[in-house]
Motif scaffolding. Sequence first.
Motif, short mmCIF file in Angstrom:
data_model
loop_
_atom_site.label_atom_id
_atom_site.label_comp_id
_atom_site.label_asym_id
_atom_site.label_seq_id
_atom_site.Cartn_x
_atom_site.Cartn_y
_atom_site.Cartn_z
N MET A 78 0.81 -1.21 0.00
CA MET A 78 0.00 0.00 0.00
C MET A 78 0.85 1.27 0.00
N ASP A 79 2.12 1.14 0.37
CA ASP A 79 3.01 2.30 0.40
C ASP A 79 3.89 2.39 -0.84
N THR A 80 3.66 1.50 -1.80
CA THR A 80 4.51 1.43 -2.98
C THR A 80 3.95 2.30 -4.10
N PRO A 81 4.72 3.30 -4.57
CA PRO A 81 4.21 4.15 -5.64
C PRO A 81 3.97 3.35 -6.92
N THR A 82 2.80 3.51 -7.49
CA THR A 82 2.47 2.88 -8.78
C THR A 82 1.72 3.89 -9.63
N ARG A 83 1.74 3.65 -10.92
CA ARG A 83 0.95 4.50 -11.80
C ARG A 83 -0.54 4.26 -11.56
N PRO A 84 -1.37 5.30 -11.63
CA PRO A 84 -2.81 5.10 -11.44
C PRO A 84 -3.35 4.05 -12.42
N GLN A 85 -4.04 3.06 -11.90
CA GLN A 85 -4.56 1.97 -12.71
C GLN A 85 -5.99 1.67 -12.30
N LYS A 86 -6.78 1.21 -13.27
CA LYS A 86 -8.15 0.84 -12.98
C LYS A 86 -8.34 -0.67 -12.95
N GLU A 87 -7.41 -1.39 -13.57
CA GLU A 87 -7.59 -2.84 -13.70
C GLU A 87 -7.41 -3.59 -12.39
N LYS A 88 -6.60 -3.04 -11.48
CA LYS A 88 -6.32 -3.72 -10.23
C LYS A 88 -6.38 -2.75 -9.07
N THR A 89 -6.48 -3.31 -7.86
CA THR A 89 -6.48 -2.48 -6.66
C THR A 89 -5.06 -1.98 -6.37
N LYS A 90 -4.97 -1.00 -5.48
CA LYS A 90 -3.66 -0.47 -5.10
C LYS A 90 -2.81 -1.56 -4.46
N ALA A 91 -3.45 -2.41 -3.63
CA ALA A 91 -2.69 -3.49 -2.99
C ALA A 91 -2.14 -4.46 -4.03
N ALA A 92 -2.95 -4.76 -5.04
CA ALA A 92 -2.52 -5.70 -6.08
C ALA A 92 -1.38 -5.13 -6.91
N TRP A 93 -1.50 -3.88 -7.30
CA TRP A 93 -0.42 -3.26 -8.08
C TRP A 93 0.84 -3.14 -7.25
N GLY A 94 0.68 -2.81 -5.98
CA GLY A 94 1.85 -2.71 -5.11
C GLY A 94 2.55 -4.04 -4.95
N ILE A 95 1.78 -5.12 -4.77
CA ILE A 95 2.38 -6.45 -4.65
C ILE A 95 3.08 -6.82 -5.93
N GLU A 96 2.49 -6.54 -7.07
CA GLU A 96 3.13 -6.88 -8.34
C GLU A 96 4.45 -6.13 -8.50
N THR A 97 4.45 -4.85 -8.16
CA THR A 97 5.66 -4.04 -8.27
C THR A 97 6.76 -4.59 -7.36
N LEU A 98 6.41 -4.87 -6.11
CA LEU A 98 7.40 -5.36 -5.15
C LEU A 98 7.84 -6.78 -5.48
N ALA A 99 6.92 -7.61 -5.96
CA ALA A 99 7.27 -9.00 -6.30
C ALA A 99 8.29 -9.04 -7.43
N LYS A 100 8.13 -8.17 -8.39
CA LYS A 100 9.09 -8.15 -9.50
C LYS A 100 10.43 -7.57 -9.05
N ARG A 101 10.39 -6.75 -8.02
CA ARG A 101 11.63 -6.18 -7.48
C ARG A 101 12.34 -7.17 -6.56
N TYR A 102 11.54 -7.97 -5.83
CA TYR A 102 12.09 -8.96 -4.89
C TYR A 102 11.44 -10.32 -5.17
N PRO A 103 11.78 -10.94 -6.29
CA PRO A 103 11.09 -12.16 -6.72
C PRO A 103 11.26 -13.37 -5.80
N GLU A 104 12.27 -13.33 -4.94
CA GLU A 104 12.49 -14.45 -4.02
C GLU A 104 12.23 -14.02 -2.57
N GLY A 105 11.38 -13.02 -2.41
CA GLY A 105 11.07 -12.50 -1.09
C GLY A 105 10.15 -13.41 -0.29
N LEU A 106 9.91 -13.00 0.95
CA LEU A 106 8.96 -13.68 1.83
C LEU A 106 7.70 -12.82 1.84
N PHE A 107 6.60 -13.36 1.36
CA PHE A 107 5.38 -12.58 1.15
C PHE A 107 4.33 -12.91 2.22
#
Length: 206
Positions: A94-123
């Motif tokens: 929820m604290d991750t800056p993302t471009r305004p999007q309508k297809e997904k929620t802020k939480a979903a876009w934030g998770i996608e952004t962080l997941a691609k940044r830390y693909p082997e993270g603990l989620f």
Amino acid sequence: MEWHITDAESLAIIDSEIGEHVFSPAEYEIVRRVIYSTADFEYKSLIRFSERALQAGAAALASRTTIIVDVPMVQVGINYDIQSTFANAVYCSMDTPTRPQKEKTKAAWGIETLAKRYPEGLFVIGQAQTALSTLVDLIEAEEIRPALVIATPPGFISIDKDKERLQDSLTPNITIDSRKGGALVATAIVDGLIDLAWQAYGKARG
């Protein structure tokens, strides 16, 4: 977590009332933490651990793997314990800056952004079902390989399907087989895992 005499007394009551179970000692520690946090013994039959989930999670914490959470409540809830032990970085979708999007929620876009940044993270997905759906999509597409996924979002629509997809993946995971769940449950699981990992790896750091 810091323990008080009342905590010990409460855990003793749980131990006396929980009855027979098939959990390993480490799994039981997680289960009793969740029951302690929720006062709900039904979680005894709802928590699911994939094979070697706790071992994978403890090793990830000890190696200071980045932790990604979906909502601030989880981040705040685990921050004291993690900073007092392994001091892993913790980022919130929820604290991750993302471009305004309508297809997904802020939480979903934030998770996608962080997941691609830390693909082997603990989620840790404690509240947002949309974040879990997005995370599982990335796992199935083999874009990420999380060290562990803790998924406890409550919900009524398609939540079971998302959890089943996660359980069917090769990703170590801890889930709740129910509409129940929430950030409090996720926090209890993580805090229990931190304590287990610190017992196993912390002294070696001294």
